[in-house]
Design a protein around this motif. Structure first.
Motif, PDB file in Angstrom:
ATOM      1  N   LYS A  65     -65.827  -4.212 -88.316  1.00 52.80           N
ATOM      2  CA  LYS A  65     -67.025  -4.982 -87.949  1.00 52.80           C
ATOM      3  C   LYS A  65     -66.752  -6.488 -87.946  1.00 52.80           C
ATOM      4  CE  LYS A  65     -70.703  -1.750 -88.900  1.00 52.80           C
ATOM      5  NZ  LYS A  65     -71.030  -1.592 -87.502  1.00 52.80           N
ATOM      6  N   ASN A  66     -66.032  -6.978 -88.954  1.00 48.39           N
ATOM      7  CA  ASN A  66     -65.763  -8.416 -89.043  1.00 48.39           C
ATOM      8  C   ASN A  66     -64.904  -8.918 -87.895  1.00 48.39           C
ATOM      9  OD1 ASN A  66     -67.267  -8.561 -91.400  1.00 48.39           O
ATOM     10  ND2 ASN A  66     -65.480  -8.439 -92.741  1.00 48.39           N
ATOM     11  N   VAL A  67     -63.879  -8.146 -87.529  1.00 46.90           N
ATOM     12  CA  VAL A  67     -63.026  -8.561 -86.409  1.00 46.90           C
ATOM     13  C   VAL A  67     -63.831  -8.622 -85.121  1.00 46.90           C
ATOM     14  CG1 VAL A  67     -61.115  -7.813 -84.915  1.00 46.90           C
ATOM     15  CG2 VAL A  67     -60.802  -7.911 -87.397  1.00 46.90           C
ATOM     16  N   TRP A  68     -64.596  -7.563 -84.841  1.00 40.92           N
ATOM     17  CA  TRP A  68     -65.361  -7.549 -83.595  1.00 40.92           C
ATOM     18  C   TRP A  68     -66.491  -8.577 -83.616  1.00 40.92           C
ATOM     19  CZ3 TRP A  68     -63.394  -6.149 -79.316  1.00 40.92           C
ATOM     20  CH2 TRP A  68     -62.391  -5.187 -79.308  1.00 40.92           C
ATOM     21  N   ASN A  69     -67.064  -8.855 -84.765  1.00 41.88           N
ATOM     22  CA  ASN A  69     -68.079  -9.899 -84.853  1.00 41.88           C
ATOM     23  C   ASN A  69     -67.469 -11.256 -84.521  1.00 41.88           C
ATOM     24  OD1 ASN A  69     -70.915 -10.425 -85.469  1.00 41.88           O
ATOM     25  ND2 ASN A  69     -70.082 -11.700 -87.109  1.00 41.88           N
ATOM     26  N   SER A  70     -66.247 -11.503 -84.986  1.00 41.19           N
ATOM     27  CA  SER A  70     -65.555 -12.757 -84.654  1.00 41.19           C
ATOM     28  C   SER A  70     -65.275 -12.844 -83.163  1.00 41.19           C
ATOM     29  CB  SER A  70     -64.248 -12.864 -85.442  1.00 41.19           C
ATOM     30  OG  SER A  70     -64.509 -13.037 -86.813  1.00 41.19           O
ATOM     31  N   VAL A  71     -64.915 -11.714 -82.559  1.00 36.20           N
ATOM     32  CA  VAL A  71     -64.677 -11.707 -81.109  1.00 36.20           C
ATOM     33  C   VAL A  71     -65.970 -12.044 -80.369  1.00 36.20           C
ATOM     34  CG1 VAL A  71     -64.023 -10.283 -79.118  1.00 36.20           C
ATOM     35  CG2 VAL A  71     -62.737 -10.092 -81.267  1.00 36.20           C
ATOM     36  N   VAL A  72     -67.073 -11.401 -80.768  1.00 33.32           N
ATOM     37  CA  VAL A  72     -68.374 -11.682 -80.140  1.00 33.32           C
ATOM     38  C   VAL A  72     -68.699 -13.167 -80.249  1.00 33.32           C
ATOM     39  CG1 VAL A  72     -70.872 -11.278 -80.317  1.00 33.32           C
ATOM     40  CG2 VAL A  72     -69.292  -9.349 -80.467  1.00 33.32           C
ATOM     41  N   ASP A  73     -68.533 -13.726 -81.443  1.00 28.07           N
ATOM     42  CA  ASP A  73     -68.866 -15.135 -81.658  1.00 28.07           C
ATOM     43  C   ASP A  73     -67.979 -16.076 -80.859  1.00 28.07           C
ATOM     44  OD1 ASP A  73     -70.860 -14.366 -83.403  1.00 28.07           O
ATOM     45  OD2 ASP A  73     -69.713 -14.836 -85.228  1.00 28.07           O
ATOM     46  N   ALA A  74     -66.742 -15.678 -80.587  1.00 26.47           N
ATOM     47  CA  ALA A  74     -65.795 -16.550 -79.882  1.00 26.47           C
ATOM     48  C   ALA A  74     -66.001 -16.566 -78.371  1.00 26.47           C
ATOM     49  CB  ALA A  74     -64.358 -16.115 -80.192  1.00 26.47           C
ATOM     50  N   ILE A  75     -66.718 -15.601 -77.842  1.00 29.14           N
ATOM     51  CA  ILE A  75     -66.893 -15.508 -76.388  1.00 29.14           C
ATOM     52  C   ILE A  75     -68.146 -16.270 -75.970  1.00 29.14           C
ATOM     53  CG2 ILE A  75     -67.403 -13.908 -74.492  1.00 29.14           C
ATOM     54  CD1 ILE A  75     -65.573 -11.915 -75.888  1.00 29.14           C
ATOM     55  N   GLU A  76     -67.979 -17.107 -74.952  1.00 29.59           N
ATOM     56  CA  GLU A  76     -69.122 -17.858 -74.427  1.00 29.59           C
ATOM     57  C   GLU A  76     -69.851 -17.027 -73.393  1.00 29.59           C
ATOM     58  OE1 GLU A  76     -68.166 -21.799 -73.138  1.00 29.59           O
ATOM     59  OE2 GLU A  76     -66.774 -22.102 -74.795  1.00 29.59           O
ATOM     60  N   GLY A  77     -71.149 -17.168 -73.338  1.00 27.10           N
ATOM     61  CA  GLY A  77     -71.955 -16.465 -72.343  1.00 27.10           C
ATOM     62  C   GLY A  77     -72.292 -15.053 -72.776  1.00 27.10           C
ATOM     63  N   GLU A  78     -73.514 -14.678 -72.582  1.00 29.39           N
ATOM     64  CA  GLU A  78     -73.993 -13.372 -73.049  1.00 29.39           C
ATOM     65  C   GLU A  78     -73.344 -12.195 -72.335  1.00 29.39           C
ATOM     66  OE1 GLU A  78     -75.848 -12.762 -75.806  1.00 29.39           O
ATOM     67  OE2 GLU A  78     -75.464 -14.912 -76.026  1.00 29.39           O
ATOM     68  N   SER A  79     -73.023 -12.342 -71.053  1.00 29.78           N
ATOM     69  CA  SER A  79     -72.463 -11.206 -70.307  1.00 29.78           C
ATOM     70  C   SER A  79     -71.110 -10.780 -70.862  1.00 29.78           C
ATOM     71  CB  SER A  79     -72.355 -11.533 -68.818  1.00 29.78           C
ATOM     72  OG  SER A  79     -71.447 -12.601 -68.614  1.00 29.78           O
TER      73      SER A  79
END
Length: 195
Positions: A65-79
């Protein structure tokens, strides 16, 4: 054709991208079963000059969960956040495939005439390990999808989780299928025999 070969081809044909996952394992599957499969495939996947540069780690629970949460946070734009959010929230875990750059560099030093193609050989062998693992975990009753958030994932891994010289190649996100895979269409692509 032998029954064994037919079973093998059936497993390859049945492998599908399954995005609809539940964050659980089938009742008859343990994380140790998955680890055993991954370990066997990493060990037995052929590599150039038997260099054995494939590596893998398995993320579950908070690590996943922590790794994927960091990936989500690092990506710009909702899509761009849709797939990593799904990986974080709907999957049980992730198998992270890596290659050991020191292994490739040693081959380049030991065999300079082939130096330029060893990185491609490393890509080929990690791809083989990824598809073999994906097929095997589906035989366990899991579903999965292959992702390539490589730089984001490497940056998000806990410090010391992997040596710096390991390169993240792919992420096989897995869990119990929540829905069957969609139909797959095929192009006409005959294999010719030349005599």
């Amino acid at each position: 054709m032998s029954a064994t070969v037919q079973q093998f081809l059936k497993a390859i044909a049945a492998r599908r991208t399954i995005y609809a996952l539940k964050p659980e394992l089938p009742s008859n599957v343990s994380i140790s079963d998955i680890q055993e499969v991954v370990q066997a495939i990493i060990k037995d996947t052929p590599t150039s000059f038997n260099a054995q540069g494939n590596r893998a780690i398995i993320l579950t629970g908070d690590s996943h969960k922590n790794v994927w949460n960091s990936v989500v946070d690092a990506i710009e734009g909702e899509s761009g956040k849709k797939r990593p959010t799904s990986a974080r929230d709907e999957a049980y875990g992730s198998i992270i495939f890596l290659t050991d750059d020191k292994t490739t560099e040693k081959l380049q030093t030991d065999f300079p005439a082939w130096s330029a193609i060893f990185p491609s050989f490393a890509d080929h062998t990690t791809g083989s390990a990824q598809i073999s693992t994906w097929t095997a975990i589906e035989l366990l009753g899991l579903g999965g999808h292959l992702q390539h958030y490589n730089g984001y994932v490497k940056a998000a891994l806990p410090e010391g989780a992997i040596p710096q010289e390991w390169t993240v190649q792919a992420q096989l996100v897995f869990g119990t299928p929540a829905a069957p895979p969609g139909d797959k269409s095929y192009i006409e692509n005959p294999v010719k025999i030349l005599n």
